[in-house]
Design a protein around this motif. Sequence first.
Motif, PDB file in Angstrom:
ATOM      1  N   ASP A   1     -46.910  64.271  23.175  1.00  0.00           N
ATOM      2  CA  ASP A   1     -47.456  65.268  22.223  1.00  0.00           C
ATOM      3  C   ASP A   1     -47.388  64.220  20.999  1.00  0.00           C
ATOM      4  O   ASP A   1     -46.558  63.386  20.519  1.00  0.00           O
ATOM      5  CB  ASP A   1     -46.122  66.093  21.819  1.00  0.00           C
ATOM      6  CG  ASP A   1     -46.419  67.579  22.965  1.00  0.00           C
ATOM      7  OD1 ASP A   1     -47.402  67.551  23.317  1.00  0.00           O
ATOM      8  OD2 ASP A   1     -45.197  67.985  23.115  1.00  0.00           O
TER       9      ASP A   1
ATOM     10  N   LEU B   1     -40.723  73.918  29.248  1.00  0.00           N
ATOM     11  CA  LEU B   1     -40.385  73.227  28.264  1.00  0.00           C
ATOM     12  C   LEU B   1     -39.603  73.721  27.413  1.00  0.00           C
ATOM     13  O   LEU B   1     -39.731  74.996  27.003  1.00  0.00           O
ATOM     14  CB  LEU B   1     -41.762  72.595  27.372  1.00  0.00           C
ATOM     15  CG  LEU B   1     -42.872  71.800  28.241  1.00  0.00           C
ATOM     16  CD1 LEU B   1     -44.071  71.835  27.380  1.00  0.00           C
ATOM     17  CD2 LEU B   1     -42.089  70.399  28.400  1.00  0.00           C
TER      18      LEU B   1
ATOM     19  N   GLU C   1     -51.332  72.515  25.105  1.00  0.00           N
ATOM     20  CA  GLU C   1     -50.723  72.395  26.607  1.00  0.00           C
ATOM     21  C   GLU C   1     -51.729  70.994  27.163  1.00  0.00           C
ATOM     22  O   GLU C   1     -52.788  71.079  27.071  1.00  0.00           O
ATOM     23  CB  GLU C   1     -51.213  73.608  27.588  1.00  0.00           C
ATOM     24  CG  GLU C   1     -51.016  73.342  29.112  1.00  0.00           C
ATOM     25  CD  GLU C   1     -49.529  73.075  29.138  1.00  0.00           C
ATOM     26  OE1 GLU C   1     -49.261  71.853  29.560  1.00  0.00           O
ATOM     27  OE2 GLU C   1     -48.802  74.121  29.171  1.00  0.00           O
TER      28      GLU C   1
ATOM     29  N   ARG D   1     -47.146  76.672  27.511  1.00  0.00           N
ATOM     30  CA  ARG D   1     -46.001  75.729  27.226  1.00  0.00           C
ATOM     31  C   ARG D   1     -44.599  76.223  27.071  1.00  0.00           C
ATOM     32  O   ARG D   1     -43.685  75.837  27.083  1.00  0.00           O
ATOM     33  CB  ARG D   1     -46.269  74.972  25.703  1.00  0.00           C
ATOM     34  CG  ARG D   1     -47.264  73.679  25.911  1.00  0.00           C
ATOM     35  CD  ARG D   1     -47.369  73.163  24.454  1.00  0.00           C
ATOM     36  NE  ARG D   1     -46.127  72.394  24.084  1.00  0.00           N
ATOM     37  CZ  ARG D   1     -45.940  71.389  23.952  1.00  0.00           C
ATOM     38  NH1 ARG D   1     -46.715  70.384  24.505  1.00  0.00           N
ATOM     39  NH2 ARG D   1     -44.682  70.712  23.500  1.00  0.00           N
TER      40      ARG D   1
ATOM     41  N   GLY E   1     -39.384  70.640  23.187  1.00  0.00           N
ATOM     42  CA  GLY E   1     -40.502  69.885  23.966  1.00  0.00           C
ATOM     43  C   GLY E   1     -39.930  69.183  25.280  1.00  0.00           C
ATOM     44  O   GLY E   1     -40.759  68.465  26.078  1.00  0.00           O
TER      45      GLY E   1
ATOM     46  N   ARG F   1     -50.499  69.487  30.341  1.00  0.00           N
ATOM     47  CA  ARG F   1     -50.203  69.442  31.810  1.00  0.00           C
ATOM     48  C   ARG F   1     -51.354  70.101  32.883  1.00  0.00           C
ATOM     49  O   ARG F   1     -51.823  71.108  32.600  1.00  0.00           O
ATOM     50  CB  ARG F   1     -48.866  70.163  32.201  1.00  0.00           C
ATOM     51  CG  ARG F   1     -47.585  69.808  31.377  1.00  0.00           C
ATOM     52  CD  ARG F   1     -46.428  70.600  31.502  1.00  0.00           C
ATOM     53  NE  ARG F   1     -46.734  71.985  30.920  1.00  0.00           N
ATOM     54  CZ  ARG F   1     -45.760  72.711  30.856  1.00  0.00           C
ATOM     55  NH1 ARG F   1     -44.734  72.685  31.513  1.00  0.00           N
ATOM     56  NH2 ARG F   1     -46.103  73.877  30.346  1.00  0.00           N
TER      57      ARG F   1
END
Length: 741
Positions: free
Chosen positions: A305, A350, A320, A346, A354, A322
């Motif tokens: 991030d 997570l 997001e 998220r 994070g 992923r």
Amino acid sequence: MPPTHLLAFTLLGVALPGPALAQSGPEPMHLSRLTGPIVLDGHLDDSAWAKVPVLPLVMYTPTFRAPLTERSEIRVAYDDRYIYLGARLHDSEPRKVRSNTLYRDRYSGDDIVALVLDTYNDRQSASWFTVNPAGNRIDRALSNDGEYSGGSDPMNDNWNAMWDVATSQSDSGWSAEMRIPFSSLGFQDVNGEVTMGLIAYRVVARRNERQIFPAIPPRWDLGFAKPSQSQRVVLEGVHSRRPVYVTPYGLGGLSWHSELDALDTHYLRPREETHEAGVDLKYSPTSNLALDLTANTDFAQVEADDQQVNLTRFSLFFPEKRQFFQERSAIFDFNTGGVSRLFHSRTIGLGEDGTPLRIYGGGRLVGRAGGLDVGFLDLQTGSRDSIPTENFGVLRLRRGVFNANSTIGTMITSRIARDGHHNVAAGADAMVRTTGSEYLTARWAQTYTSGFNNPAVDWKQSRMLLRWERRGQIGLSYNGELVHSGPGYDPGMGFTFRSDFTSFTGQVGYQRLVGAHGMFRTMGVALPASSYWRNADHSVESAEVAPVLLGEIKSGYAFSLTARNSYESVRDTFEIAGGAHVVPGNHWFHRGELSVTAPRSASFRPTFSISAGSFYDGTEVSFSARPAWNPSKHLELGVDYDYNRIRFSERNERLDLHLIRLRLQAALDVHASLATLLQHDNADHAIGVNARFRYNFRDGRDLWIVYNETMNTDRPELPGPRPPLMRRREFLVKYSYTIGM
């Protein structure tokens, strides 16, 4: 209508057979079926291409329908398994054709050719495929008809599909061939006949010139990829193929982290070994449904991030990234104002900081069935420290009504922890295009922390949104949005900025195309405004009005000049990044802002912004720069720099906040690449490094080598042990292999 009745009505509406929706626009054209084989080599010398007609392109920018400066031949055709694009892109100065990057999914000022396909024929979503002269690919998923409406971002850059491309360059320009399997596209076939939307375009980067089919006028921000404006095309004799893709992975690595010993006398650096294996399975039970199953899910290769500096009293939002959550992710959109939403993926796997949590596995089903958009997700996460194992479930249903750009839908989310805590949310929404570019959106949601046993309306646990807007970039545009959120509204799988408030936000603007003469392409003005009231006493908590002058010159540079006037009513002292405090009081503050955006078609892009003015009971000067440079197609260098100089003179508090991100993206070819992100935030006293090497043998077969490190920059000489330079270090190797069955 009470919200519970609205939810019941919506559930009934999405379950019933849908009406035949009126389709506007020109008659569909029949796409050419190939009469022979295509060898994918980027040369277009196969005899089958000669029988495919060239699409009639027009200039989109910088001047709509002006004569094209370069000749382009773009053809689109199909066979039983694939849809193809073939392009001969002539250039009078072939040495000036730009191939600035070989890094997958990166646009860096290149010449490109692109194909946009509204495969579901819903005039709202599309799959977007782009290639540059070096053969570098970009694929995106597009939603919401390409509109940045109500805080939503219609472009999903993290979506990836399986497809092939080949390019070649010569002394007359460059050529490209795309081959996209139908198995990578969701579509609806009726007795072997498929109708979808199509847009094709070419960009001549050095001239900021975009050539497009069909002749879409530049009235919208993303008009060149707008599904509702695409040309309807018909494919015949196409039947869905339903392959099964199995992707096992193996992961190994080492990590170290610094921690104080039991006596707090010195720091230890224990080593942890990681050995993981898992598998993903992808199957399409129909041509327009995609089922993903996963066991021991891993996201080791996901980009870190971007760090952010928080100068507000509200939580920061992180997108997001992923891949598991990307395909048709727009189905799960349920925006409740700004970036707030009923579901934010998220929340799954997570922690609040994070850090990853183990995902044991689960499934995800997305697509369309009988005109009904379906999104279903169920995942089970593991426990860690005080976080229990949890089950996350989402069901989203949506269907078209009235016309091709109107929908109604519903969403239910559930988050159930092993310790008995659970959160359920239910919502209903409708978006209706009333006429022309006028849209009405209504959403309601309610959350329950003791199950869904009592569905009675509780306004204290509900959130409602009503929005009216006129969409468009050129001409008059406006929007107004009313939101009410109760104090008990708490979506356990969502994201919210504020609670217990009522707000009105809106904007009116006017922008015009300047024409063929002069340096400007567009000029315009806008007046955004917002106000937030506390529900308890109806006092104003926040308000803002920010008139802005904006324009774009024909080379692609854009600017905005803003006079921002803000009001904040603060009742409790809060701390901002860097440790300074904002004290209670009613604060009016004013600032001027200048922003200059460089064209993405340039190899050097010196984007920056500067602002100055008052800040609560102090002053602030801020500067932000985002320069990027491509010295060659093998290397891109980027710097993100944010500086905030904040002074509270009467309280003798001062801050000088620096956030620096250095980005290096290198690629040997389209298979081997290295991305490095180095971040320094002096408020957090840390330097973070995220380096990811990828070797892509082919689609679905990847080797990843990942290195992460966080270092302390503040190591004071204090009584007791001195913090070490290293906070955490991690080294991982991951290999995944997709098997088609």
